[in-house]
Scaffold this motif. Structure first.
Motif, PDB file in Angstrom:
ATOM      1  N   LEU A   1       0.848  -1.210   0.000  1.00  0.00           N
ATOM      2  CA  LEU A   1       0.000   0.000   0.000  1.00  0.00           C
ATOM      3  C   LEU A   1       0.874   1.248   0.000  1.00  0.00           C
ATOM      4  O   LEU A   1       0.622   2.194  -0.740  1.00  0.00           O
ATOM      5  CB  LEU A   1      -0.872   0.042   1.262  1.00  0.00           C
ATOM      6  CG  LEU A   1      -2.191  -0.707   1.304  1.00  0.00           C
ATOM      7  CD1 LEU A   1      -2.913  -0.366   2.611  1.00  0.00           C
ATOM      8  CD2 LEU A   1      -3.083  -0.362   0.117  1.00  0.00           C
ATOM      9  N   ASP A   2       1.924   1.233   0.831  1.00  0.00           N
ATOM     10  CA  ASP A   2       2.831   2.396   0.898  1.00  0.00           C
ATOM     11  C   ASP A   2       3.446   2.679  -0.464  1.00  0.00           C
ATOM     12  O   ASP A   2       3.756   3.812  -0.801  1.00  0.00           O
ATOM     13  CB  ASP A   2       3.975   2.137   1.899  1.00  0.00           C
ATOM     14  CG  ASP A   2       3.478   2.041   3.333  1.00  0.00           C
ATOM     15  OD1 ASP A   2       2.377   2.549   3.618  1.00  0.00           O
ATOM     16  OD2 ASP A   2       4.204   1.441   4.158  1.00  0.00           O
ATOM     17  N   LEU A   3       3.654   1.614  -1.273  1.00  0.00           N
ATOM     18  CA  LEU A   3       4.310   1.765  -2.575  1.00  0.00           C
ATOM     19  C   LEU A   3       3.305   1.982  -3.714  1.00  0.00           C
ATOM     20  O   LEU A   3       3.677   1.997  -4.877  1.00  0.00           O
ATOM     21  CB  LEU A   3       5.161   0.518  -2.864  1.00  0.00           C
ATOM     22  CG  LEU A   3       6.368   0.343  -1.938  1.00  0.00           C
ATOM     23  CD1 LEU A   3       6.960  -1.064  -2.057  1.00  0.00           C
ATOM     24  CD2 LEU A   3       7.434   1.392  -2.266  1.00  0.00           C
ATOM     25  N   GLY A   4       2.046   2.082  -3.356  1.00  0.00           N
ATOM     26  CA  GLY A   4       1.030   2.361  -4.381  1.00  0.00           C
ATOM     27  C   GLY A   4       0.384   1.122  -4.978  1.00  0.00           C
ATOM     28  O   GLY A   4      -0.410   1.229  -5.912  1.00  0.00           O
ATOM     29  N   LEU A   5       0.715  -0.076  -4.442  1.00  0.00           N
ATOM     30  CA  LEU A   5       0.095  -1.312  -4.962  1.00  0.00           C
ATOM     31  C   LEU A   5      -1.230  -1.516  -4.231  1.00  0.00           C
ATOM     32  O   LEU A   5      -1.393  -2.438  -3.423  1.00  0.00           O
ATOM     33  CB  LEU A   5       1.009  -2.521  -4.763  1.00  0.00           C
ATOM     34  CG  LEU A   5       2.483  -2.384  -5.173  1.00  0.00           C
ATOM     35  CD1 LEU A   5       3.187  -3.727  -5.086  1.00  0.00           C
ATOM     36  CD2 LEU A   5       2.596  -1.830  -6.576  1.00  0.00           C
ATOM     37  N   SER A   6      -2.155  -0.637  -4.493  1.00  0.00           N
ATOM     38  CA  SER A   6      -3.345  -0.564  -3.645  1.00  0.00           C
ATOM     39  C   SER A   6      -4.463  -1.509  -4.075  1.00  0.00           C
ATOM     40  O   SER A   6      -5.455  -1.646  -3.373  1.00  0.00           O
ATOM     41  CB  SER A   6      -3.853   0.875  -3.597  1.00  0.00           C
ATOM     42  OG  SER A   6      -4.081   1.333  -4.913  1.00  0.00           O
ATOM     43  N   LEU A   7      -4.319  -2.151  -5.239  1.00  0.00           N
ATOM     44  CA  LEU A   7      -5.328  -3.149  -5.627  1.00  0.00           C
ATOM     45  C   LEU A   7      -4.946  -4.468  -4.945  1.00  0.00           C
ATOM     46  O   LEU A   7      -3.843  -4.996  -5.164  1.00  0.00           O
ATOM     47  CB  LEU A   7      -5.368  -3.306  -7.148  1.00  0.00           C
ATOM     48  CG  LEU A   7      -6.440  -4.272  -7.686  1.00  0.00           C
ATOM     49  CD1 LEU A   7      -6.881  -3.847  -9.093  1.00  0.00           C
ATOM     50  CD2 LEU A   7      -5.958  -5.710  -7.721  1.00  0.00           C
ATOM     51  N   ILE A   8      -5.838  -4.975  -4.118  1.00  0.00           N
ATOM     52  CA  ILE A   8      -5.565  -6.225  -3.394  1.00  0.00           C
ATOM     53  C   ILE A   8      -6.567  -7.268  -3.852  1.00  0.00           C
ATOM     54  O   ILE A   8      -7.779  -7.077  -3.733  1.00  0.00           O
ATOM     55  CB  ILE A   8      -5.630  -6.001  -1.873  1.00  0.00           C
ATOM     56  CG1 ILE A   8      -4.540  -4.980  -1.480  1.00  0.00           C
ATOM     57  CG2 ILE A   8      -5.442  -7.316  -1.122  1.00  0.00           C
ATOM     58  CD1 ILE A   8      -4.466  -4.672  -0.015  1.00  0.00           C
ATOM     59  N   ASP A   9      -6.028  -8.369  -4.406  1.00  0.00           N
ATOM     60  CA  ASP A   9      -6.880  -9.432  -4.948  1.00  0.00           C
ATOM     61  C   ASP A   9      -6.973 -10.587  -3.966  1.00  0.00           C
ATOM     62  O   ASP A   9      -5.950 -11.120  -3.514  1.00  0.00           O
ATOM     63  CB  ASP A   9      -6.284  -9.954  -6.265  1.00  0.00           C
ATOM     64  CG  ASP A   9      -7.119 -11.105  -6.814  1.00  0.00           C
ATOM     65  OD1 ASP A   9      -8.174 -10.817  -7.410  1.00  0.00           O
ATOM     66  OD2 ASP A   9      -6.732 -12.281  -6.618  1.00  0.00           O
TER      67      ASP A   9
ATOM     68  N   GLU B   1      -7.596   3.354   1.425  1.00  0.00           N
ATOM     69  CA  GLU B   1      -6.444   3.401   0.507  1.00  0.00           C
ATOM     70  C   GLU B   1      -6.468   2.258  -0.491  1.00  0.00           C
ATOM     71  O   GLU B   1      -5.704   2.253  -1.450  1.00  0.00           O
ATOM     72  CB  GLU B   1      -5.139   3.306   1.308  1.00  0.00           C
ATOM     73  CG  GLU B   1      -4.869   4.478   2.210  1.00  0.00           C
ATOM     74  CD  GLU B   1      -3.656   4.201   3.088  1.00  0.00           C
ATOM     75  OE1 GLU B   1      -2.582   3.841   2.565  1.00  0.00           O
ATOM     76  OE2 GLU B   1      -3.795   4.329   4.319  1.00  0.00           O
ATOM     77  N   ALA B   2      -7.320   1.246  -0.227  1.00  0.00           N
ATOM     78  CA  ALA B   2      -7.233   0.013  -1.025  1.00  0.00           C
ATOM     79  C   ALA B   2      -8.412  -0.153  -1.967  1.00  0.00           C
ATOM     80  O   ALA B   2      -9.519   0.333  -1.707  1.00  0.00           O
ATOM     81  CB  ALA B   2      -7.157  -1.186  -0.080  1.00  0.00           C
ATOM     82  N   PHE B   3      -8.154  -0.859  -3.054  1.00  0.00           N
ATOM     83  CA  PHE B   3      -9.216  -1.283  -3.981  1.00  0.00           C
ATOM     84  C   PHE B   3      -9.282  -2.795  -3.826  1.00  0.00           C
ATOM     85  O   PHE B   3      -8.381  -3.531  -4.240  1.00  0.00           O
ATOM     86  CB  PHE B   3      -8.821  -0.887  -5.407  1.00  0.00           C
ATOM     87  CG  PHE B   3      -9.893  -1.172  -6.428  1.00  0.00           C
ATOM     88  CD1 PHE B   3     -10.819  -0.189  -6.770  1.00  0.00           C
ATOM     89  CD2 PHE B   3      -9.967  -2.409  -7.063  1.00  0.00           C
ATOM     90  CE1 PHE B   3     -11.811  -0.441  -7.721  1.00  0.00           C
ATOM     91  CE2 PHE B   3     -10.951  -2.668  -8.005  1.00  0.00           C
ATOM     92  CZ  PHE B   3     -11.877  -1.682  -8.332  1.00  0.00           C
ATOM     93  N   ILE B   4     -10.351  -3.271  -3.171  1.00  0.00           N
ATOM     94  CA  ILE B   4     -10.437  -4.704  -2.837  1.00  0.00           C
ATOM     95  C   ILE B   4     -11.175  -5.466  -3.936  1.00  0.00           C
ATOM     96  O   ILE B   4     -12.303  -5.129  -4.295  1.00  0.00           O
ATOM     97  CB  ILE B   4     -11.183  -4.933  -1.507  1.00  0.00           C
ATOM     98  CG1 ILE B   4     -10.473  -4.226  -0.356  1.00  0.00           C
ATOM     99  CG2 ILE B   4     -11.317  -6.426  -1.220  1.00  0.00           C
ATOM    100  CD1 ILE B   4     -11.193  -4.395   0.990  1.00  0.00           C
ATOM    101  N   VAL B   5     -10.510  -6.528  -4.414  1.00  0.00           N
ATOM    102  CA  VAL B   5     -11.135  -7.442  -5.381  1.00  0.00           C
ATOM    103  C   VAL B   5     -11.314  -8.784  -4.668  1.00  0.00           C
ATOM    104  O   VAL B   5     -10.346  -9.324  -4.117  1.00  0.00           O
ATOM    105  CB  VAL B   5     -10.210  -7.671  -6.604  1.00  0.00           C
ATOM    106  CG1 VAL B   5     -10.911  -8.552  -7.640  1.00  0.00           C
ATOM    107  CG2 VAL B   5      -9.771  -6.345  -7.219  1.00  0.00           C
ATOM    108  N   THR B   6     -12.536  -9.315  -4.662  1.00  0.00           N
ATOM    109  CA  THR B   6     -12.707 -10.674  -4.157  1.00  0.00           C
ATOM    110  C   THR B   6     -13.540 -11.485  -5.154  1.00  0.00           C
ATOM    111  O   THR B   6     -13.938 -10.966  -6.188  1.00  0.00           O
ATOM    112  CB  THR B   6     -13.254 -10.706  -2.714  1.00  0.00           C
ATOM    113  OG1 THR B   6     -13.113 -12.057  -2.222  1.00  0.00           O
ATOM    114  CG2 THR B   6     -14.703 -10.276  -2.610  1.00  0.00           C
ATOM    115  N   LYS B   7     -13.682 -12.772  -4.855  1.00  0.00           N
ATOM    116  CA  LYS B   7     -14.313 -13.655  -5.858  1.00  0.00           C
ATOM    117  C   LYS B   7     -15.344 -14.568  -5.202  1.00  0.00           C
ATOM    118  O   LYS B   7     -15.196 -14.952  -4.038  1.00  0.00           O
ATOM    119  CB  LYS B   7     -13.257 -14.531  -6.547  1.00  0.00           C
ATOM    120  CG  LYS B   7     -12.079 -13.737  -7.042  1.00  0.00           C
ATOM    121  CD  LYS B   7     -11.108 -14.561  -7.859  1.00  0.00           C
ATOM    122  CE  LYS B   7      -9.809 -13.811  -8.014  1.00  0.00           C
ATOM    123  NZ  LYS B   7      -8.922 -13.904  -6.843  1.00  0.00           N
TER     124      LYS B   7
END
Ligand code: NAP
Length: 272
Positions: free
Chosen positions: A40-48, A72-78
């Motif tokens: 997240l700190d590095l901008g990898l805010s999409l979490i799958d 801060e996050a964009f959450i992807v779930t399935k």
């Protein structure tokens, strides 16, 4: 960080973070949470993540990692295919939201195609979008003929794509590009097996980069492809984040093409 605009909507970072196998080994838990937060700190805010991963354990770990940082996050779930019917799907997604400790998932994907008619699944997903429980819906592991059956336009199709799995380049990526559906590449470093490749190691050494960063930059050379590597240590996250700023020179691309040839014919979509 370069972004990719999903169908109908939000822009997400081209490089995100996967979570398969996270939350399953208590000895790794602190590192896994630290990794997601470092990302997240590095901008990898999409979490799958997915309901399937550790039977909810990965979603719980994501929920814990995002305490105080949900926005801060964009959450992807399935959702699992056998839970993707009119009654099962909302129950499944609400279970995910509880484990993720949030009232809204940004994107929910059908994990793979099962026996429930796609129209029933899409209708159930669209109801959750209308209710505000999810931001958007998409699919995963669908080849061209399955995408042709989808009523409506998914926000993305998440598929297996990396240097050793180039099949989608033959028809799936061009199909999605023409339809305006961005691709999300899973297992982009082939679950670390790719990192043992002498050809990849040689070009990485020439560039002074980690092999993982080169493999990810190769996936990200397409402007409409998102990569979601899973890293269980902050050091691996830092290696991977380099890929977002790395444009591979032509001679590197040619060396990689020689070692990992592009498909000359249709290859049915592979799945892990
Ligand atoms: P992956 O991201 O290709 O590889 C993960 C492996 O690579 C882990 O063992 C990790 O080890 C290692 N690794 C990561 N960064 C590294 C680095 N910089 N240097 C050395 N090793 C490194 O495989 P994946 O987890 O299968 O795929 C990524 C994500 O895609 C999953 O986590 C999941 O969210 C999603 N996925 C979706 C589907 C689907 O059906 N939709 C299927 C598979 C995966 P450490 O843990 O030690 O860092």
């Amino acid at each position: 960080m370069r972004t990719v605009t999903l169908t109908h909507g939000p822009s997400v970072p081209a490089l995100g973070q996967g979570t398969w196998y996270m939350g399953e080994d208590p000895a790794r838990r602190a590192d896994e949470i630290a990794s997601l937060r470092a990302g997240l700190d590095l901008g990898l805010s999409l979490i799958d993540t997915a309901t399937m991963y550790g039977d909810g354990a990965a979603e719980e770990l994501v929920g814990e990692a995002l305490q105080g940082r949900r926005d801060e996050a964009f959450i992807v779930t399935k959702v699992l295919p056998w839970e993707a019917d009119a009654a099962g799907l909302p129950a499944s997604v609400h279970g995910s939201l509880r484990r993720l400790r949030t009232d809204r998932a940004d994107l929910v994907l059908l994990h793979w195609r099962g026996d429930v008619p796609l129209a029933e699944t899409v209708e159930a997903l669209e109801r959750l979008v209308a209710a505000g429980d999810i931001g958007a819906w998409g699919v995963s592991n669908l080849d061209v003929e399955d995408l042709e059956d989808i009523p409506g336009q998914p926000a993305t199709n998440q598929v297996l794509y990396n240097l050793t799995r180039r099949g989608p380049e033959f028809d799936l990526l061009p199909y999605q590009r023409a339809a305006g559906i961005p691709t999300m590449a899973y297992s982009p470093i082939e679950q670390a097996r790719l990192l043992r490749s002498p050809a990849l190691r040689t070009v990485a050494e020439q560039l002074g980069e980690a092999p993982a960063a080169v493999a990810l930059a190769w996936v990200l050379r397409h402007p409409d492809v998102i990569a979601i590597p899973k890293a269980g240590t902050p050091a691996h996250v830092a290696n991977n984040a380099r890929a977002a700023d790395l444009t591979l020179p032509q001679d590197t691309l040619e060396a990689l093409d020689a070692a990992f040839p592009a498909p000359a014919r249709k290859v049915p979509l592979e799945m892990l």
